[in-house]
Design a protein around this motif. Sequence first.
Motif, PDB file in Angstrom:
ATOM      1  N   UNK A  85      21.575  16.266  -8.294  1.00  0.00           N
ATOM      2  CA  UNK A  85      22.708  16.763  -9.086  1.00  0.00           C
ATOM      3  C   UNK A  85      22.298  17.023 -10.530  1.00  0.00           C
ATOM      4  N   UNK A  86      21.365  16.207 -11.040  1.00  0.00           N
ATOM      5  CA  UNK A  86      20.909  16.346 -12.424  1.00  0.00           C
ATOM      6  C   UNK A  86      19.970  17.532 -12.588  1.00  0.00           C
ATOM      7  N   UNK A  87      19.374  18.008 -11.495  1.00  0.00           N
ATOM      8  CA  UNK A  87      18.487  19.168 -11.574  1.00  0.00           C
ATOM      9  C   UNK A  87      17.066  18.920 -11.119  1.00  0.00           C
ATOM     10  N   UNK A  88      16.778  17.716 -10.629  1.00  0.00           N
ATOM     11  CA  UNK A  88      15.446  17.425 -10.104  1.00  0.00           C
ATOM     12  C   UNK A  88      15.223  18.176  -8.793  1.00  0.00           C
ATOM     13  N   UNK A  89      13.953  18.459  -8.514  1.00  0.00           N
ATOM     14  CA  UNK A  89      13.579  19.062  -7.240  1.00  0.00           C
ATOM     15  C   UNK A  89      12.700  18.080  -6.465  1.00  0.00           C
ATOM     16  N   UNK A  90      12.697  18.234  -5.148  1.00  0.00           N
ATOM     17  CA  UNK A  90      11.878  17.374  -4.292  1.00  0.00           C
ATOM     18  C   UNK A  90      10.477  17.962  -4.173  1.00  0.00           C
ATOM     19  N   UNK A  91       9.452  17.112  -4.396  1.00  0.00           N
ATOM     20  CA  UNK A  91       8.064  17.576  -4.368  1.00  0.00           C
ATOM     21  C   UNK A  91       7.238  16.993  -3.229  1.00  0.00           C
ATOM     22  N   UNK A  92       7.448  15.718  -2.879  1.00  0.00           N
ATOM     23  CA  UNK A  92       6.637  15.091  -1.837  1.00  0.00           C
ATOM     24  C   UNK A  92       7.289  13.787  -1.401  1.00  0.00           C
ATOM     25  N   UNK A  93       6.742  13.196  -0.332  1.00  0.00           N
ATOM     26  CA  UNK A  93       7.205  11.908   0.170  1.00  0.00           C
ATOM     27  C   UNK A  93       6.156  10.836  -0.115  1.00  0.00           C
ATOM     28  N   UNK A  94       6.621   9.646  -0.418  1.00  0.00           N
ATOM     29  CA  UNK A  94       5.760   8.502  -0.639  1.00  0.00           C
ATOM     30  C   UNK A  94       6.272   7.348   0.226  1.00  0.00           C
ATOM     31  N   UNK A  95       5.401   6.823   1.074  1.00  0.00           N
ATOM     32  CA  UNK A  95       5.780   5.701   1.936  1.00  0.00           C
ATOM     33  C   UNK A  95       5.100   4.443   1.435  1.00  0.00           C
ATOM     34  N   UNK A  96       5.848   3.365   1.352  1.00  0.00           N
ATOM     35  CA  UNK A  96       5.294   2.067   0.943  1.00  0.00           C
ATOM     36  C   UNK A  96       5.223   1.153   2.166  1.00  0.00           C
ATOM     37  N   UNK A  97       4.006   0.634   2.389  1.00  0.00           N
ATOM     38  CA  UNK A  97       3.770  -0.309   3.486  1.00  0.00           C
ATOM     39  C   UNK A  97       3.469  -1.667   2.883  1.00  0.00           C
ATOM     40  N   UNK A  98       3.995  -2.713   3.515  1.00  0.00           N
ATOM     41  CA  UNK A  98       3.850  -4.060   2.959  1.00  0.00           C
ATOM     42  C   UNK A  98       3.253  -4.985   4.018  1.00  0.00           C
ATOM     43  N   UNK A  99       2.480  -5.931   3.526  1.00  0.00           N
ATOM     44  CA  UNK A  99       1.895  -6.956   4.382  1.00  0.00           C
ATOM     45  C   UNK A  99       2.171  -8.310   3.765  1.00  0.00           C
ATOM     46  N   UNK A 100       2.863  -9.177   4.474  1.00  0.00           N
ATOM     47  CA  UNK A 100       3.218 -10.503   3.965  1.00  0.00           C
ATOM     48  C   UNK A 100       2.099 -11.498   4.312  1.00  0.00           C
ATOM     49  N   UNK A 152      12.299   8.658  -6.009  1.00  0.00           N
ATOM     50  CA  UNK A 152      13.702   8.334  -5.725  1.00  0.00           C
ATOM     51  C   UNK A 152      13.875   7.684  -4.369  1.00  0.00           C
ATOM     52  N   UNK A 153      14.706   6.653  -4.330  1.00  0.00           N
ATOM     53  CA  UNK A 153      15.142   6.096  -3.052  1.00  0.00           C
ATOM     54  C   UNK A 153      16.162   7.045  -2.425  1.00  0.00           C
ATOM     55  N   UNK A 154      16.428   6.858  -1.135  1.00  0.00           N
ATOM     56  CA  UNK A 154      17.409   7.715  -0.470  1.00  0.00           C
ATOM     57  C   UNK A 154      18.789   7.556  -1.095  1.00  0.00           C
ATOM     58  N   UNK A 155      19.092   6.344  -1.589  1.00  0.00           N
ATOM     59  CA  UNK A 155      20.394   6.087  -2.195  1.00  0.00           C
ATOM     60  C   UNK A 155      20.561   6.825  -3.525  1.00  0.00           C
ATOM     61  N   UNK A 176       0.864  -1.181   0.000  1.00  0.00           N
ATOM     62  CA  UNK A 176       0.000   0.000   0.000  1.00  0.00           C
ATOM     63  C   UNK A 176       0.900   1.230   0.000  1.00  0.00           C
ATOM     64  N   UNK A 177       0.898   2.011  -1.085  1.00  0.00           N
ATOM     65  CA  UNK A 177       1.656   3.257  -1.119  1.00  0.00           C
ATOM     66  C   UNK A 177       0.805   4.402  -0.559  1.00  0.00           C
ATOM     67  N   UNK A 178       1.433   5.278   0.185  1.00  0.00           N
ATOM     68  CA  UNK A 178       0.721   6.400   0.801  1.00  0.00           C
ATOM     69  C   UNK A 178       1.471   7.689   0.512  1.00  0.00           C
ATOM     70  N   UNK A 179       0.786   8.629  -0.107  1.00  0.00           N
ATOM     71  CA  UNK A 179       1.358   9.958  -0.350  1.00  0.00           C
ATOM     72  C   UNK A 179       0.496  11.048   0.267  1.00  0.00           C
ATOM     73  N   UNK A 236       9.619   1.061   2.638  1.00  0.00           N
ATOM     74  CA  UNK A 236      10.586   2.087   2.264  1.00  0.00           C
ATOM     75  C   UNK A 236       9.884   3.431   2.142  1.00  0.00           C
ATOM     76  N   UNK A 237      10.693   4.465   2.030  1.00  0.00           N
ATOM     77  CA  UNK A 237      10.179   5.819   1.830  1.00  0.00           C
ATOM     78  C   UNK A 237      10.877   6.417   0.619  1.00  0.00           C
TER      79      UNK A 237
END
Length: 238
Positions: free
Chosen positions: A223-238, A213-216, A70-73, A91-92
């Motif tokens: 560096x390429x010129x992208x800007x940060x717009x928002x955060x997206x968190x992914x939640x997983x259920x096994x 983008x991942x944190x890595x 489930x992705x949450x933004x 992940x975020x």
Amino acid sequence: MDLKRENIKNLTGLWSMAGSAHGQFYSNEDYAISTVAASEWPNRIWFHRPPSRRKLEEILNRTNISEFTIPVWQTDVTEELLLSQNFTLKNELTGMSIELKDTQFKASELFFQKVTDSRTSALWSSLFLKAFGYFINPRTIELTMDRVDYLIGIHGSQSIGTAVLYRDSPNLAGIHSIGVVPDHRRKSYAEDLLNHVLILAKKQGAIYATLQASSMAKGLYLKTGFREDFRLKNFIKH
């Protein structure tokens, strides 16, 4: 242009297409679900509006997927609600964008092959698995390659990584799956893959490009010129 909205629309459009082409896709006013059998992607449920605890439980009771994300933004979907249903944070990511019109990108020295048949679909899938650690069914790729640019980066005789360009509107290009297989990392190939896709998007007439983008990887995109717009968190259920 609302680049957060366009970023999410591009991303969810890709998920929706995969399920419609090679699995199941369902959407109503509350949520959407897209799944593909024998695959680890997309297998997602996402919300059109914030769910109550009762609505979330109802959605989960209707779902027969053994493992899904489930992705949450939206800021008004609480992490506590998902954790209460035994989800864990996978992940975020950072939603990012760039305006292409007045930006110059360095031409890549790699050769690029576009996926056009079952053989190259299988190759792309195997490279993606090595780069990202999860499996996308090659048949899904084959059934959507007429609407999505699946690209394989090649250096000499070796296939080194993957990239995806998905344009769901004339002005915007979504960039996905920029990945390099472990044996070829730390050789600037990720930058080559990214620059090639940006040049291709610009040639196709896109005004903006978006990605998650991942944190890595975020440093490369900044560096390429992208800007940060928002955060997206992914939640997983096994």
